[in-house]
Design an enzyme around this catalytic site. Structure first.
Site, mmCIF file in Angstrom:
data_model
loop_
_atom_site.group_PDB
_atom_site.id
_atom_site.type_symbol
_atom_site.label_atom_id
_atom_site.label_comp_id
_atom_site.label_asym_id
_atom_site.label_seq_id
_atom_site.Cartn_x
_atom_site.Cartn_y
_atom_site.Cartn_z
ATOM 1 N N THR A 140 -8.098 11.501 -3.698
ATOM 2 C CA THR A 140 -8.599 10.328 -4.423
ATOM 3 C C THR A 140 -9.312 9.355 -3.485
ATOM 4 O O THR A 140 -10.474 9.015 -3.695
ATOM 5 C CB THR A 140 -7.418 9.600 -5.110
ATOM 6 O OG1 THR A 140 -6.733 10.556 -5.930
ATOM 7 C CG2 THR A 140 -7.907 8.470 -5.980
ATOM 8 N N VAL A 141 -8.609 8.916 -2.443
ATOM 9 C CA VAL A 141 -9.211 7.925 -1.554
ATOM 10 C C VAL A 141 -10.377 8.539 -0.776
ATOM 11 O O VAL A 141 -11.424 7.918 -0.607
ATOM 12 C CB VAL A 141 -8.161 7.320 -0.592
ATOM 13 C CG1 VAL A 141 -8.817 6.328 0.362
ATOM 14 C CG2 VAL A 141 -7.052 6.629 -1.375
ATOM 15 N N LYS A 147 -0.434 3.913 5.140
ATOM 16 C CA LYS A 147 0.545 2.889 5.566
ATOM 17 C C LYS A 147 1.790 3.503 6.170
ATOM 18 O O LYS A 147 2.413 2.926 7.056
ATOM 19 C CB LYS A 147 0.919 1.999 4.390
ATOM 20 C CG LYS A 147 1.521 2.752 3.238
ATOM 21 C CD LYS A 147 1.187 2.113 1.910
ATOM 22 C CE LYS A 147 1.477 3.123 0.814
ATOM 23 N NZ LYS A 147 0.785 2.886 -0.411
ATOM 24 N N GLU A 174 -7.096 -1.620 7.697
ATOM 25 C CA GLU A 174 -7.238 -2.646 6.653
ATOM 26 C C GLU A 174 -6.727 -2.130 5.305
ATOM 27 O O GLU A 174 -6.089 -2.859 4.547
ATOM 28 C CB GLU A 174 -8.718 -3.059 6.537
ATOM 29 C CG GLU A 174 -9.046 -4.042 5.440
ATOM 30 C CD GLU A 174 -8.457 -5.437 5.671
ATOM 31 O OE1 GLU A 174 -8.929 -6.144 6.558
ATOM 32 O OE2 GLU A 174 -7.506 -5.795 4.951
ATOM 33 N N VAL A 209 -2.598 -2.037 3.812
ATOM 34 C CA VAL A 209 -1.864 -3.122 3.147
ATOM 35 C C VAL A 209 -2.815 -3.836 2.192
ATOM 36 O O VAL A 209 -3.916 -4.222 2.580
ATOM 37 C CB VAL A 209 -1.324 -4.154 4.165
ATOM 38 C CG1 VAL A 209 -0.483 -5.208 3.451
ATOM 39 C CG2 VAL A 209 -0.517 -3.490 5.254
ATOM 40 N N ILE A 261 -8.000 -5.548 -0.739
ATOM 41 C CA ILE A 261 -8.008 -6.971 -0.398
ATOM 42 C C ILE A 261 -8.279 -7.154 1.088
ATOM 43 O O ILE A 261 -7.562 -6.602 1.911
ATOM 44 C CB ILE A 261 -6.644 -7.629 -0.703
ATOM 45 C CG1 ILE A 261 -6.220 -7.360 -2.136
ATOM 46 C CG2 ILE A 261 -6.690 -9.119 -0.406
ATOM 47 C CD1 ILE A 261 -4.790 -7.794 -2.447
ATOM 48 N N GLU A 278 4.294 6.574 -10.505
ATOM 49 C CA GLU A 278 4.410 8.007 -10.249
ATOM 50 C C GLU A 278 5.630 8.584 -10.950
ATOM 51 O O GLU A 278 6.536 7.858 -11.360
ATOM 52 C CB GLU A 278 4.504 8.238 -8.737
ATOM 53 C CG GLU A 278 3.205 7.844 -8.042
ATOM 54 C CD GLU A 278 3.253 8.113 -6.552
ATOM 55 O OE1 GLU A 278 3.988 9.021 -6.140
ATOM 56 O OE2 GLU A 278 2.544 7.418 -5.816
ATOM 57 N N ASP A 304 7.805 1.012 -0.339
ATOM 58 C CA ASP A 304 6.375 0.835 -0.103
ATOM 59 C C ASP A 304 6.097 -0.599 0.363
ATOM 60 O O ASP A 304 5.390 -0.819 1.359
ATOM 61 C CB ASP A 304 5.613 1.147 -1.396
ATOM 62 C CG ASP A 304 4.127 0.896 -1.266
ATOM 63 O OD1 ASP A 304 3.448 1.700 -0.606
ATOM 64 O OD2 ASP A 304 3.643 -0.110 -1.821
ATOM 65 N N LYS A 335 4.698 -2.188 4.174
ATOM 66 C CA LYS A 335 3.567 -3.102 4.286
ATOM 67 C C LYS A 335 3.968 -4.419 4.958
ATOM 68 O O LYS A 335 3.232 -4.935 5.799
ATOM 69 C CB LYS A 335 2.971 -3.340 2.902
ATOM 70 C CG LYS A 335 2.318 -2.074 2.331
ATOM 71 C CD LYS A 335 1.953 -2.252 0.869
ATOM 72 C CE LYS A 335 1.269 -1.022 0.293
ATOM 73 N NZ LYS A 335 1.158 -1.107 -1.182
#
Lengths: 404, 404
Positions: free
Chosen positions: A11-12, A100, A124, A127, A131, A185, A196, A200
């Site tokens: 996906t990313v 992460k 970047e 986290v 943003i 999920e 999670d 972060k």
């Protein structure tokens, strides 16, 4: 021409390719350099994919190609992702990642390797998804003594809490809906149990202190115990509930780091962070409170953050990018020593005892809630609270911190 | 050792010295370079001031000193500040400024001079005070096609509007109080008439487009016409009122830029930006909505932003800092062509006419408001609205855009 390799075409990864190729002309116009994707590493083939010819299966093709100066690691996991990141950095190739888990576990070492080889390890996207957060923290607030970071760092749990608040629904119902919609999920433990968010807040704490905060030592409480009754009491008292990662310099300079659901005043800027959005408040000794808001996950927002790191690596070549931490472990201030106001949800029969134990407190009642009531403790030390509640476990149904 | 000069020892200037000297060890630890203030330029003397011996009255001492690589221009105004900035840049000294008036008026030329002389003209503090905004915009969102910037850019007017909303008070009362408390100036025109917000949205529009937006061409409406009755109607319809600077890419790619009070939905993240705080929403084609929040003014927040630019200039030496614009003037999309939903405050006698003119609209009434009512127009072109209202000027008491 800057040649980039993307490790992982999930996906990313496909988002990274889409951002670099889709906004290509715009990026070139802004930074006066052309960035293109030369390789995409994946074990699978993608017949018919527009970037099919860029797919490679052997990471050494990428590592051995001197044209590749930046690698985007968007595979996830701490196995191959770690090996490939390390190898790339050792060859002087900067690595930009959204991973992460890897940053929290091996960031210290990878940052050190990058430094030794004159390249960058940038994260970047790890986290707050899309943003801009880490760059403002290390570049824009570089002159600040950071006093605290308090963040809504997990979109899945924020979606669930927002929906519980709006609909008066119970967690199980909302979680099931969220899973059906793909917002949670099938195995939602990492999200709902706070792991999670913990990773972060640890990464942010590392940047804040310049040293290493071990996520294994960070008290982490998820949202599984939050009920519609907690929301009813919170609302009457003027609050909503959010899962917060907290990193705060306490009296004496020690750092406390923890993850827990909190009551947030309804007029607080973090209370306006709803649904899958993330919001992170950073407080500095000169600037005061600042807050950063946006989508904390998702293909394109996350990819956009990865590509912003690619651009930073390209533009900063030869100069230092601030941010990072060393291997010195931060000795955390014990959670039992931190002070908070709390909202307890207790059997009404216990209210007399609560008033004796916490004489500065006050009672919250909700019409229609027959058996239980809320008790606002006033400011108490967490350890003292736990001790006081020790004898009444069966009559105490909820314990929630209040964001100061 | 990096030697810096501060031009102007007023509020922001003394803040810059305080941040550099107060957080000195911390900054050195982070960036591995020691920054100190060598000169402070001011016409006045400051006997007994701890930095008295750094005061100089002749700018040439600074300009002629090869040790000075960065100059902080925090004098304000477009006279001497312009001359000194220009001279510093021509000698290859980077200039970091909080002077939005100068950036809006002469930024194009000063950026060009900086480029030609291998130094930087940086102005993080000119918009949003201490909020990291310009750096995230040009660095973190460097891969984004920015679709819109919508911001609460002026703390004084936001304080006034927040207080009107909370207290149901009229503007004159709140403005007087704000002046007494020092939140508004004795001559508050630049704030309440929107000129300050206009300069800031122009600077952001320049960065967004890479070209020049002339503030003289930007329709600018302040808050002087906002009344307690507008808030009463807005609240009933689920909104609050905020003064917004808006810069948006319209259909066909043309840019519309304007400043006007807007109805903002109560659950919108910008509605949570209260009192003297600023909040700026930046929307990109990949990342979606992001928002930046913090103190838009004040000695230390503004100074912190200036010092963050000093650090950026020091660390980036020899490499490119993205961001800037050329002298090509952006041809703005006329405000009359933009579409919005509006809330009109009209005499009740006019409601029949409104329903004919805007058949998709709806009526808002507030108990106790005898003579007037609200009318939500639905989506209309601004020019069409103005034309429709042309014959009823005396019966129309308020016209407010609704943030989409």
């Amino acid at each position: 021409m800057i040649s980039v390799a993307v490790l992982g075409y999930g996906t990313v990864g496909s988002g990274v390719v889409e951002v670099i190729e889709g906004n290509n002309a715009l990026i070139a116009q802004r930074i006066h350099k052309n960035i293109h994707v030369k390789y995409i590493l994946d074990l699978r083939d993608f017949p018919g994919d527009p970037f099919e010819e860029k797919i490679v299966h052997d990471v050494n093709i990428i590592l051995d190609d001197p044209e590749i100066s930046v690698v985007c690691e968007v595979m996830g996991g701490v196995g191959a992702a770690y090996q490939f990141s390390k190898s790339a950095l050792e060859r002087g190739k900067s690595v930009c990642t959204s991973n992460k888990e890897l940053v929290a576990a091996h960031g210290t070492e990878l940052l050190q390797i990058a430094k030794e080889h004159g390249c960058y390890y940038l994260f970047e996207a790890s986290v707050g998804g899309g943003i801009p957060l880490i760059r403002p923290l290390v570049r824009s607030l570089a002159a600040e003594k950071i006093e605290s970071i308090v963040g809504i760092l997990n979109g899945t749990t924020n979606y669930i809490l927002t929906k519980m608040d709006r609909e008066g629904a119970q967690l199980e119902t909302v979680l099931k809906e969220a899973q059906e919609l793909g917002y949670a999920e099938r195995n939602p433990e990492a999200d709902v149990q706070g792991h999670d968010a913990c990773r972060k807040i640890c990464i942010l704490s590392n940047l804040m202190t310049g040293h290493f905060v071990d996520s294994a030592e960070v008290p982490t409480e998820g949202i599984m115990n939050i009920s519609a009754e907690d929301f009813a009491l919170a609302n009457v008292a003027g609050y909503t509930i959010r899962l917060l990662g907290v990193s705060r310099v306490e009296e004496g300079g020690r750092l406390s780091v923890y993850v827990a659901p909190h009551l947030v005043p309804q007029d607080h800027i973090l209370a306006g962070v709803s649904d899958v959005f993330n919001g992170i408040m950073v407080t500095g000794n000169m600037v005061g409170d600042t807050m950063y808001y946006g989508k904390g996950a998702g293909k394109l927002p996350t990819a956009s953050a990865v590509v912003s790191d690619v651009i930073d690596a390209v533009l900063s070549e030869g100069s230092e990018i601030p941010g990072g931490w060393d291997s010195e472990k931060v000795e955390l201030w014990p959670l039992s020593e931190t002070k908070s106001n709390f909202l307890l949800r207790v059997d009404k029969s216990l209210l007399g005892e609560m008033e004796k134990a916490f004489p500065d407190g006050s009672i919250i009642t909700v019409s229609g809630m027959e058996q239980q009531a809320g008790y606002l403790t006033g400011c108490v030390k967490t350890g003292d609270l736990e001790q006081a509640l020790d004898g009444w476990k069966e009559n105490v149904h909820g314990v929630l911190r209040i964001l100061a």
